[in-house]
Design a protein around this motif. Sequence first.
Motif, PDB file in Angstrom:
ATOM      1  N   TYR A 216      -2.289   7.158  -5.501  1.00 42.77           N
ATOM      2  CA  TYR A 216      -1.970   7.360  -4.087  1.00 42.77           C
ATOM      3  C   TYR A 216      -3.113   8.094  -3.395  1.00 42.77           C
ATOM      4  O   TYR A 216      -3.596   7.675  -2.346  1.00 42.77           O
TER       5      TYR A 216
ATOM      6  N   LYS B 188       5.100   8.757  -5.428  1.00 45.28           N
ATOM      7  CA  LYS B 188       3.769   8.258  -5.087  1.00 45.28           C
ATOM      8  C   LYS B 188       2.884   9.359  -4.517  1.00 45.28           C
ATOM      9  O   LYS B 188       1.678   9.352  -4.711  1.00 45.28           O
TER      10      LYS B 188
ATOM     11  N   ASP C 147       8.926   6.765  -3.069  1.00 45.67           N
ATOM     12  CA  ASP C 147       7.851   7.234  -2.189  1.00 45.67           C
ATOM     13  C   ASP C 147       7.466   8.670  -2.521  1.00 45.67           C
ATOM     14  O   ASP C 147       6.292   9.026  -2.467  1.00 45.67           O
TER      15      ASP C 147
END
Length: 91
Positions: free
Chosen positions: A12, A6, A3
Motif C-alpha cells: 500500500y 491495506k 481496507d
Amino acid sequence: MTDKDKLSSKEYWDDVLKKANLPLIVNKKQYSPWLINTFIEEFINNNQYKTLLEVGSGSSAWLPFLSNEYKLKVSGLDYSEIGCKICEQKS
C-alpha cells in the motif's frame, strides 16, 4: 484483506509513495502546518531537544523543515524501500 489491513501493508505504502507529488514542503501559512509547527516549536523550545526521529518519513516534508528551522539532527525510518530512497534524496 480489508481496507484497514491495506493501510499497514508495505505494498500500500509503496504504491502511495510511487504516486507522491514531490517535493513536499511545509507551508506555515496554511492552518494545519502552522498548528503542527506551533506545537512542535513549543515542545522543542521547552525541552531543548536537539534530535528528532520520524517513523514513516518516506515523503514527509517535516524532516527537512525541522532540520532547517530548528537546527535539529533529524533521522527518519520507513519500511518502504521507495520511502527510504525519497527520504535519502531530501537530506
